[in-house]
Enzyme design. Sequence first.
Site, PDB file in Angstrom:
ATOM      1  N   LYS A  54     -56.832   8.804 -84.865  1.00  0.00           N
ATOM      2  CA  LYS A  54     -55.391   8.791 -84.568  1.00  0.00           C
ATOM      3  C   LYS A  54     -54.664   7.796 -85.483  1.00  0.00           C
ATOM      4  CE  LYS A  54     -56.139  10.393 -79.846  1.00  0.00           C
ATOM      5  NZ  LYS A  54     -56.227  10.130 -78.399  1.00  0.00           N
ATOM      6  N   GLN A  98     -56.162   5.107 -74.609  1.00  0.00           N
ATOM      7  CA  GLN A  98     -57.253   6.080 -74.713  1.00  0.00           C
ATOM      8  C   GLN A  98     -57.994   6.194 -73.386  1.00  0.00           C
ATOM      9  OE1 GLN A  98     -57.576   8.066 -77.302  1.00  0.00           O
ATOM     10  NE2 GLN A  98     -59.400   9.115 -76.567  1.00  0.00           N
ATOM     11  N   ASP A 121     -48.555  10.812 -74.796  1.00  0.00           N
ATOM     12  CA  ASP A 121     -49.635  11.638 -74.227  1.00  0.00           C
ATOM     13  C   ASP A 121     -49.096  12.619 -73.186  1.00  0.00           C
ATOM     14  OD1 ASP A 121     -52.236  11.251 -75.211  1.00  0.00           O
ATOM     15  OD2 ASP A 121     -52.439   9.323 -74.181  1.00  0.00           O
TER      16      ASP A 121
END
Length: 297
Positions: A54, A98, A121
């Site tokens: 990422k 994460q 997200d």
Amino acid sequence: MSAKIIDGNAIAKEINQETAMEVAVLARNHSVQPGLAVVIIGDNPASQVYVGMKVKKSAELGIYSVRKSLDKNASQKEVLELIRELNADTKIHGILVQSPPPPQIDEEAVVSAINPLKDVDCFHHENLGKMLAGDRSGFLPCTPHGIMMLLERSKIDPAGKHAVVLGRSNIVGKPMMALLVQKAKGANATVTVCHSMTPDIAHYTKQADILIAAIGKPGYVTASMVKKGAVVIDVGINRLEDPSSPKGYKLVGDVNYDEVARIASHITPVPGGVGPMTIAMLMHNAVKACKIQKGIK
Ligand code: GUN
């Protein structure tokens, strides 16, 4: 006949090029650079790899990014303090933590602490609610959104089709169901969701025009579970020990690829299918977050 391979690397590359162009326009016309903070707690090897990818992709597209690594014993208070700092940081437009975090961390509380405008997200309940209501002003969750883009750019229209989703996670299964069933162009499917309490899963998968496997069981979907001509999307990324590989493991999906590719019309490989799309949609969301916060159309 062998299935057409849906090339996630190629489609992600197209989307990433479009994102890079948007980043360049933001710099030229508005003197702003999208910024993304990637938070990782602990040392889960797979998470370390994903976070690295990422950060690397951000740099490639011209997005400013910071990696914030917290110790595996970090407390809830430390994580929330970091989220508060990142919420207040004007260089940071997108924040992701994460998943999965270590067991002492209440992930739900951490996600709720992220400013919804920075929730790239789309894990925050405010953004999940918007998505469910079909309000496109917020974000869409990266993996399900990536799958919708794979279908769209492969000219597969889910309208009127029976889509069967295996798995009901908050990250993939549930939002996938919501996006596919939406009354909107590129959606309009009839959706069935199967999970660990579904008896005779094959009964449903055999009816699927579009089958989306997201259950985290290597090679679970076999040819006998798939209807001839179905579109098969494999979300699984499972590490299997492989002493012959330099890394000591190989990645396999939730679908028995060799078998299923013989009867499906389209199939995504692992790696190189859904994985790169998740990152491409994250980059897209980081740019969207920047535009929303700067009031740029
Ligand atoms: N873990 C697996 N997939 C994801 C994702 O899309 N976002 C985050 N934050 N964690 C993940």
